[in-house]
Design an enzyme around this catalytic site. Structure first.
Site, PDB file in Angstrom:
ATOM      1  N   GLU A  44     146.506  57.339 112.954  1.00 51.23           N
ATOM      2  CA  GLU A  44     147.548  56.606 112.216  1.00 51.23           C
ATOM      3  C   GLU A  44     146.818  55.675 111.276  1.00 51.23           C
ATOM      4  O   GLU A  44     146.360  54.602 111.675  1.00 51.23           O
ATOM      5  CB  GLU A  44     148.434  55.813 113.196  1.00 51.23           C
ATOM      6  CG  GLU A  44     149.239  56.660 114.158  1.00 51.23           C
ATOM      7  CD  GLU A  44     150.309  57.487 113.457  1.00 51.23           C
ATOM      8  OE1 GLU A  44     150.707  57.142 112.332  1.00 51.23           O
ATOM      9  OE2 GLU A  44     150.731  58.508 114.034  1.00 51.23           O
ATOM     10  N   GLU A  64     144.558  50.391  99.591  1.00 53.99           N
ATOM     11  CA  GLU A  64     145.472  49.570 100.380  1.00 53.99           C
ATOM     12  C   GLU A  64     145.101  48.098 100.204  1.00 53.99           C
ATOM     13  O   GLU A  64     143.958  47.715 100.450  1.00 53.99           O
ATOM     14  CB  GLU A  64     145.359  49.970 101.860  1.00 53.99           C
ATOM     15  CG  GLU A  64     146.392  49.319 102.731  1.00 53.99           C
ATOM     16  CD  GLU A  64     146.265  49.742 104.193  1.00 53.99           C
ATOM     17  OE1 GLU A  64     145.128  49.846 104.694  1.00 53.99           O
ATOM     18  OE2 GLU A  64     147.299  49.960 104.837  1.00 53.99           O
ATOM     19  N   CYS A 101     151.313  48.512 107.619  1.00 48.22           N
ATOM     20  CA  CYS A 101     150.787  49.811 107.161  1.00 48.22           C
ATOM     21  C   CYS A 101     151.780  50.503 106.237  1.00 48.22           C
ATOM     22  O   CYS A 101     151.391  51.110 105.251  1.00 48.22           O
ATOM     23  CB  CYS A 101     150.443  50.692 108.358  1.00 48.22           C
ATOM     24  SG  CYS A 101     151.800  50.883 109.508  1.00 48.22           S
TER      25      CYS A 101
HETATM   26  P1  NAD Z   1     140.190  48.952 111.599  1.00 48.07           P
HETATM   27  O1  NAD Z   1     140.032  50.343 111.143  1.00 48.07           O
HETATM   28  O2  NAD Z   1     139.217  47.936 111.103  1.00 48.07           O
HETATM   29  O3  NAD Z   1     140.124  48.853 113.188  1.00 48.07           O
HETATM   30  C1  NAD Z   1     141.041  49.517 114.006  1.00 48.07           C
HETATM   31  C2  NAD Z   1     140.497  49.589 115.418  1.00 48.07           C
HETATM   32  O4  NAD Z   1     139.357  50.449 115.444  1.00 48.07           O
HETATM   33  C3  NAD Z   1     140.025  48.253 115.989  1.00 48.07           C
HETATM   34  O5  NAD Z   1     140.414  48.175 117.329  1.00 48.07           O
HETATM   35  C4  NAD Z   1     138.515  48.348 115.874  1.00 48.07           C
HETATM   36  O6  NAD Z   1     137.819  47.569 116.813  1.00 48.07           O
HETATM   37  C5  NAD Z   1     138.303  49.820 116.138  1.00 48.07           C
HETATM   38  N1  NAD Z   1     137.037  50.372 115.625  1.00 48.07           N
HETATM   39  C6  NAD Z   1     136.262  49.908 114.605  1.00 48.07           C
HETATM   40  N2  NAD Z   1     135.192  50.720 114.441  1.00 48.07           N
HETATM   41  C7  NAD Z   1     135.290  51.704 115.361  1.00 48.07           C
HETATM   42  C8  NAD Z   1     134.502  52.852 115.675  1.00 48.07           C
HETATM   43  N3  NAD Z   1     133.397  53.149 114.997  1.00 48.07           N
HETATM   44  N4  NAD Z   1     134.911  53.659 116.678  1.00 48.07           N
HETATM   45  C9  NAD Z   1     136.056  53.398 117.350  1.00 48.07           C
HETATM   46  N5  NAD Z   1     136.842  52.331 117.108  1.00 48.07           N
HETATM   47  C10 NAD Z   1     136.465  51.493 116.110  1.00 48.07           C
HETATM   48  O7  NAD Z   1     141.691  48.555 111.246  1.00 48.07           O
HETATM   49  P2  NAD Z   1     142.353  47.130 111.359  1.00 48.07           P
HETATM   50  O8  NAD Z   1     141.818  46.303 110.221  1.00 48.07           O
HETATM   51  O9  NAD Z   1     142.257  46.606 112.748  1.00 48.07           O
HETATM   52  O10 NAD Z   1     143.895  47.484 111.096  1.00 48.07           O
HETATM   53  C11 NAD Z   1     144.443  47.533 109.829  1.00 48.07           C
HETATM   54  C12 NAD Z   1     144.585  48.969 109.376  1.00 48.07           C
HETATM   55  O11 NAD Z   1     145.425  49.675 110.291  1.00 48.07           O
HETATM   56  C13 NAD Z   1     145.272  49.095 108.041  1.00 48.07           C
HETATM   57  O12 NAD Z   1     144.645  50.091 107.281  1.00 48.07           O
HETATM   58  C14 NAD Z   1     146.682  49.505 108.423  1.00 48.07           C
HETATM   59  O13 NAD Z   1     147.375  50.159 107.391  1.00 48.07           O
HETATM   60  C15 NAD Z   1     146.432  50.390 109.588  1.00 48.07           C
HETATM   61  N6  NAD Z   1     147.641  50.543 110.405  1.00 48.07           N
HETATM   62  C16 NAD Z   1     148.239  51.768 110.467  1.00 48.07           C
HETATM   63  C17 NAD Z   1     149.404  51.941 111.215  1.00 48.07           C
HETATM   64  C18 NAD Z   1     150.078  53.279 111.317  1.00 48.07           C
HETATM   65  O14 NAD Z   1     150.846  53.462 112.249  1.00 48.07           O
HETATM   66  N7  NAD Z   1     149.828  54.220 110.436  1.00 48.07           N
HETATM   67  C19 NAD Z   1     149.948  50.862 111.915  1.00 48.07           C
HETATM   68  C20 NAD Z   1     149.318  49.637 111.824  1.00 48.07           C
HETATM   69  C21 NAD Z   1     148.155  49.496 111.079  1.00 48.07           C
END
Ligand code: NAD
Length: 472
Positions: free
Chosen positions: A205, A331, A239
């Site tokens: 997602e 974004e 998002c």
């Molecule tokens: P992010 O990608 O920085 O982190 C998301 C998660 O991944 C965190 O828990 C982080 O610790 C983990 N992570 C980071 N590196 C990793 C790795 N190498 N392996 C596994 N896990 C890892 O995102 P964010 O800044 O926390 O969230 C914001 C983003 O999420 C935005 O792009 C937003 O649009 C998206 N989002 C999407 C939805 C949806 O349903 N489509 C919903 C909410 C947020």
């Protein structure tokens, strides 16, 4: 990873319960979350800066999904008979959706309850154990949810691990049966690459760059109000928030004026309509996009670089921004929107679709047919007509995107199946009159079967123009 081994043991027990037993546990958990929602909202507020009202709204939406998943899992996943067809008339056939085992859920910080529970609730309802790694910015919210669960089910069916990307990466490598990742497209790529090593399936997602389309016949007050909510709500850290607005030229100045009037009246704050930016680094991204839009000839209608007063960002409305600006291609995840004029809905659709993202979109028009036709042409996983984020509160609707917004679905029946393994079972009911599945089959029987096959499937076929090889 020890949590995953513990989860695997608990998964066997949990999968062995009946749908009704699992439903009862999930509904007890739901009641605790609902009854203590003020407490949970405080934790969310402290971690993210979102106003208490927004936190409560998020919990309400999440609980609606949890309730739906608990109540509908049996209907969607239970064993059902299917027709076996003529060739396999001797077979009875049934399909059942079995749990996968242990699901690793990796969550973001922007909706630390609604978003991860969209995976966690559906995965649990489908009979899986879950190891949940919340964002490093919202660990206490994740811990709160798991602690409430432990009051209902002391076995490690739902566990939380905390930490940053390294903890997420360790979970991905820990041999779970599926990863449900919500976060940015960039991290999604890393997660998918890591999953490839062990062929661990993954649902991604990702983010969005959602467009709103405003037709000349739209209710412009309603559209402007929705644009403000979708664009600035939760400080734009949504998002499926509104980031690009395409307005038919005839109503462009009027719409822009209405949106500007709302934007000018919005004051973020602890108890404001939206709160601080949750993560400091996001402020730099927002600033970069605003600067880029203006440097390329975009117009600041409300605010501008001066609206960025960390930890707050006041609403920014930009207009006539070139489509190749980062404010249009990446974004932003801040309380900024770009409003551009279009000559037609066709142009609006092609600009909306030109994004690498494809999460959701909204359409404003009083013409229902036009709205539905436009929705079908959008390359997105969801569309709302005359509202924004309308789909978020409908638990029966699947949610997910295309392109950089990811793939796979949470929510709804598809969301339950996402965390299941379809298992097909046949049983032989009698000896087939024409048994062709045998090494000792009678050539005459195969002959008869081929004749029936041609009668059923080749009738009406176009004859080749000349004899010999097709296409000769
Ligand atoms: P992010 O990608 O920085 O982190 C998301 C998660 O991944 C965190 O828990 C982080 O610790 C983990 N992570 C980071 N590196 C990793 C790795 N190498 N392996 C596994 N896990 C890892 O995102 P964010 O800044 O926390 O969230 C914001 C983003 O999420 C935005 O792009 C937003 O649009 C998206 N989002 C999407 C939805 C949806 O349903 N489509 C919903 C909410 C947020």
């Amino acid at each position: 990873m020890e949590v995953v081994s513990k989860a695997r043991e608990a998964a066997g027990w949990w999968a062995g319960l009946s749908f009704r037993e699992r439903r009862n546990h999930l509904l007890t958990w739901k009641r605790i979350i609902a009854a203590r929602s003020d407490q949970l909202a405080d934790v969310m507020h402290a971690e993210t800066g979102k106003p208490i009202g927004d936190a409560l709204l998020e919990i309400m939406l999440a609980v609606e999904h949890l309730d739906w998943a608990a109540r509908n899992a049996e209907r969607v996943l239970k064993r059902r008979r299917v027709r076996s067809g003529l060739l396999a008339a001797d077979q009875g056939a049934a399909l059942e959706y079995r749990p996968l085992g242990v699901i690793g859920v990796i969550g973001p910080w922007n909706y630390p309850v609604y978003t991860p529970l969209g995976s966690v609730s559906y995965a649990l309802a489908a009979g899986n154990a879950v190891v949940f790694k919340p964002s490093e910015h919202t660990p206490a919210t994740g811990e709160w949810l798991a602690a409430a669960w432990r009051e209902v089910v002391p076995r490690p069916v739902l566990q939380v691990i905390t930490g940053d990307g390294a903890a997420g990466a360790a979970l991905v490598a820990a041999g779970v049966d599926k990863i449900a990742f919500t976060g940015s497209a960039a991290t999604g790529r890393k997660v998918m690459a890591a999953c490839a090593a062990s062929l661990t399936p993954v649902v991604i997602e990702g983010g969005g760059k959602d467009a709103m389309i405003v037709a000349a016949d739209a209710d412009l007050d309603a559209a402007a109000k929705a644009a403000a909510f979708g664009g600035f709500g939760n400080a734009g850290q949504t998002c499926a928030g509104v980031e690009r607005i395409y307005v038919e030229r005839a109503v462009y100045p009027t719409f822009l004026a209405k949106l500007a009037a709302i934007a000018e009246s919005v004051q973020p704050g602890e108890d404001g309509p939206y709160g601080r930016m949750t993560v400091a680094t996001q402020v730099d991204i927002v600033r970069g996009h605003v600067d880029d839009a203006l440097a390329r000839g975009g117009r600041a209608v409300v605010g501008g670089p001066e609206s960025i007063k960390p930890p707050y960002v006041f609403p920014v409305v930009l207009a006539e921004v070139p489509e190749d600006s980062t404010a249009m291609t990446e974004e932003t995840f801040g309380p900024t929107v770009v409003v551009n004029p279009v000559d037609s809905l066709d142009e609006a659709v092609s600009l909306a679709n030109a994004s690498t993202y494809g999460l959701a979109a909204s359409i404003f028009t009083k013409n229902r047919d036009k709205a539905l036709r436009t929705a079908r042409r959008l390359r997105t996983g969801a569309a709302s007509i005359n509202s924004v984020l309308g789909f978020a509160g409908v638990p029966a609707l699947p949610f997910g995107g295309v392109g950089d917004s990811g793939f796979g679905r949470v929510h709804g029946a598809d969301g339950l199946r996402e965390f299941s393994r379809p298992q097909s079972v046949t049983w032989r009911r009698f000896t087939a009159p024409m048994d062709v599945m045998s090494l000792s089959r009678d050539p005459a029987v195969l002959d008869r079967a081929v004749k029936i096959f041609r009668m059923r499937h080749a009738r009406g076929a176009v004859r080749p123009r000349s004899e010999g090889h097709p296409g000769a």
